[in-house]
Design a protein around this motif. Structure first.
Motif, short mmCIF file in Angstrom:
data_model
loop_
_atom_site.label_atom_id
_atom_site.label_comp_id
_atom_site.label_asym_id
_atom_site.label_seq_id
_atom_site.Cartn_x
_atom_site.Cartn_y
_atom_site.Cartn_z
N MET A 186 0.75 -1.05 0.13
CA MET A 186 -0.07 0.03 -0.08
C MET A 186 0.73 1.31 0.10
SD MET A 186 -3.40 -0.28 -0.03
CE MET A 186 -4.69 -1.35 0.49
N ALA A 187 1.98 1.28 0.74
CA ALA A 187 2.90 2.40 0.72
C ALA A 187 3.43 2.58 -0.51
CB ALA A 187 3.99 2.16 1.91
N LEU A 188 3.86 1.50 -1.43
CA LEU A 188 4.33 1.65 -2.50
C LEU A 188 3.11 2.32 -3.61
CD1 LEU A 188 6.41 -1.30 -3.11
CD2 LEU A 188 7.17 0.62 -3.01
N LEU A 189 2.09 1.87 -3.38
CA LEU A 189 1.00 2.54 -4.47
C LEU A 189 0.63 3.58 -3.94
CD1 LEU A 189 -1.20 1.35 -6.28
CD2 LEU A 189 -2.78 0.81 -4.37
N HIS A 190 0.69 4.21 -2.82
CA HIS A 190 0.50 5.57 -2.49
C HIS A 190 1.16 6.59 -2.81
CE1 HIS A 190 -2.69 4.24 0.68
NE2 HIS A 190 -3.28 4.23 -0.21
N GLN A 191 2.39 6.09 -3.51
CA GLN A 191 3.26 7.35 -4.20
C GLN A 191 2.87 7.56 -5.66
OE1 GLN A 191 7.56 5.85 -4.66
NE2 GLN A 191 7.33 4.58 -2.82
N PHE A 192 1.65 7.11 -6.03
CA PHE A 192 1.09 7.37 -7.24
C PHE A 192 -0.31 8.36 -6.94
CE2 PHE A 192 3.14 3.72 -8.64
CZ PHE A 192 3.72 4.16 -9.78
N PRO A 193 -0.72 9.38 -7.37
CA PRO A 193 -1.72 10.23 -7.03
C PRO A 193 -3.19 9.44 -7.04
CG PRO A 193 -0.63 10.79 -9.12
CD PRO A 193 0.16 9.74 -8.73
N GLU A 194 -3.93 9.94 -6.32
CA GLU A 194 -5.27 9.48 -5.92
C GLU A 194 -6.10 9.43 -7.24
OE1 GLU A 194 -9.05 9.57 -3.10
OE2 GLU A 194 -7.39 11.07 -2.66
N SER A 195 -6.89 8.31 -7.41
CA SER A 195 -7.46 8.22 -8.69
C SER A 195 -8.45 7.02 -8.55
CB SER A 195 -6.45 7.55 -9.99
OG SER A 195 -5.94 6.77 -9.88
N GLU A 196 -9.39 6.88 -9.60
CA GLU A 196 -10.45 5.74 -9.59
C GLU A 196 -9.60 4.42 -9.47
OE1 GLU A 196 -14.56 4.64 -11.46
OE2 GLU A 196 -13.32 5.58 -12.74
N ALA A 197 -8.76 4.37 -10.36
CA ALA A 197 -7.93 3.02 -10.75
C ALA A 197 -7.25 2.84 -9.14
CB ALA A 197 -7.06 3.16 -11.97
N ARG A 198 -6.45 3.66 -8.70
CA ARG A 198 -5.75 3.49 -7.58
C ARG A 198 -6.83 3.17 -6.28
NH1 ARG A 198 -2.69 7.50 -3.63
NH2 ARG A 198 -4.56 7.42 -2.13
N THR A 199 -7.85 3.56 -6.27
CA THR A 199 -8.75 3.12 -5.17
C THR A 199 -9.17 1.69 -5.44
OG1 THR A 199 -9.69 5.28 -4.92
CG2 THR A 199 -11.29 3.56 -4.39
N ALA A 200 -9.42 1.25 -7.02
CA ALA A 200 -10.00 0.10 -7.17
C ALA A 200 -8.77 -0.99 -6.89
CB ALA A 200 -10.13 0.06 -8.72
N MET A 201 -7.72 -0.70 -7.17
CA MET A 201 -6.40 -1.28 -6.53
C MET A 201 -6.29 -1.67 -5.33
SD MET A 201 -3.76 -3.16 -8.37
CE MET A 201 -2.83 -2.47 -9.54
N GLU A 202 -6.47 -0.36 -4.53
CA GLU A 202 -6.47 -0.75 -3.04
C GLU A 202 -7.43 -1.78 -2.55
OE1 GLU A 202 -7.48 3.22 -1.74
OE2 GLU A 202 -5.38 4.07 -2.29
N GLU A 203 -8.75 -1.80 -3.18
CA GLU A 203 -9.65 -2.71 -2.81
C GLU A 203 -9.20 -3.99 -3.40
OE1 GLU A 203 -14.60 -3.48 -3.94
OE2 GLU A 203 -13.55 -1.45 -3.81
N LEU A 204 -8.66 -4.25 -4.52
CA LEU A 204 -7.93 -5.49 -4.98
C LEU A 204 -6.94 -6.05 -4.10
CD1 LEU A 204 -8.00 -7.69 -7.09
CD2 LEU A 204 -6.37 -6.38 -8.30
N VAL A 205 -6.13 -5.23 -3.34
CA VAL A 205 -5.19 -5.34 -2.40
C VAL A 205 -5.67 -6.14 -1.14
CG1 VAL A 205 -3.42 -4.64 -0.72
CG2 VAL A 205 -3.39 -4.11 -3.12
N GLN A 206 -6.84 -5.33 -0.60
CA GLN A 206 -7.72 -5.73 0.27
C GLN A 206 -8.28 -7.29 0.19
OE1 GLN A 206 -8.11 -4.40 3.34
NE2 GLN A 206 -6.80 -2.57 2.84
#
Length: 320
Positions: free
Chosen positions: A293-313
């Protein structure tokens, strides 16, 4: 999973059409087998990681579709070959290729899928993506062989376990994320970052699988399948590290000689629970998830990033 797919729904639909086209053969029997493979496809997690990584880091391109197809072709090929090696008759509740068409045909089908993936990349000069994915396939083979070697002796230390699952399980997910990032950006730094992200998620995914063997998180009764197959998973490795000599010898004796005895397997499962092996494995799983998650959050917030966060969960909260 519906929210995960939402930002890439159109891409996944088009991917399915392109994938079907990429595996088509002029050989009637082979084409029939390819249609069978397409019908029994799983959740398409790896293509999801490819497309989301591409959208988070840049823009989906034709190379992204080819990267997704390459990942899926090589992954499917390894599954077909695994079923032959394991003499498995079922895959995702369907009959396996070797069960329906016998081992020789299954091996050739796996070879065909590998060759289609290689040609898809080479014909389109996707050399960097091909290198990313080919490295993962090499590591998967090395991880599988290392596990086989260590299983004979039951002497796996924690660092060796992590090397096995990094190679055997996490490498393909890492390559899916890296290939997605490269296809969208051609940027080495973003590709490296997403490779590391995918590797950490892959490790979390495998630890979650380890926990299923112990009936963790109210998913049902413990199965003990890994113990029956003499697989040294993280909860068991931790238990052996913490156990006194007498208990350690008892566990190893059961795993080596009585791994098909349900009562004795349950004894090992109880010892793992009592030792804190499950809690320890869960702690490690969540630590890798947070690092991802810390690596992912180096990218700007977006709909795709939110979806990736949910996939990680989903990876750490799934029930099967």
């Amino acid at each position: 999973m519906k929210n995960v797919k939402k930002p890439i729904a159109e891409e996944l639909d088009l991917f399915e059409k392109k994938f079907a086209e990429n595996v088509r053969s002029r050989n009637p029997m082979l084409d029939r087998i390819m249609r069978f493979i397409i019908r029994r496809k799983g959740k398409q997690m790896r293509p999801m990681f490819v497309f989301l990584a591409a959208k988070i880091s840049g823009t989906v391109t034709e190379a992204t579709y080819r990267a997704s197809s390459l990942i899926e072709l090589l992954h499917t090929a390894t599954l077909v070959h695994d079923d032959v090696v394991d003499d498995a008759n079922l895959r995702r509740n369907f009959f396996s290729i070797n069960a329906l068409w016998k081992n020789k045909v299954a091996v050739l089908v796996g070879d065909y899928l590998l060759s289609k993936g290689l040609l898809l990349s080479l014909d389109n000069d996707d050399f960097r993506i091909l290198k990313i994915v080919s490295t993962a396939v090499k590591e998967m083979s090395e991880g599988e062989l290392l596990q086989m070697e260590k299983t004979r002796k039951l002497d796996i230390k924690e660092e060796v376990y992590f090397e096995i699952i990094r190679s055997k399980t996490a490498s393909l997910l890492a390559s899916a994320c890296a290939a997605g990032a490269w296809s969208a950006t051609g940027d080495e730094e973003k590709t490296r970052l997403f490779h590391s992200f995918g590797e950490k998620i892959g490790i979390s995914f495998q630890i979650k699988d380890d926990l299923f063997d112990y009936g963790h998180d109210n998913i049902g009764k413990p199965t003990g399948i890994d113990i029956k197959e003499k697989k040294m998973t993280l909860p068991l490795i931790y238990t052996l590290q913490q156990a006194d000599d007498s208990t350690k010898r008892r566990i190893i004796y059961i795993v080596k000689n009585h791994n098909k005895d349900k009562q004795k397997v349950n004894e090992v499962i109880e010892l793992v629970k009592q030792s804190g092996g499950i809690a320890y494995a869960r702690e490690k799983m969540l630590a890798y998830q947070q690092e991802a998650m810390a690596l992912l959050h180096q990218f700007p917030e977006s709909e795709a990033r939110t979806a990736m966060e949910e996939l990680v969960q989903y990876v750490t909260e799934r029930r099967y």
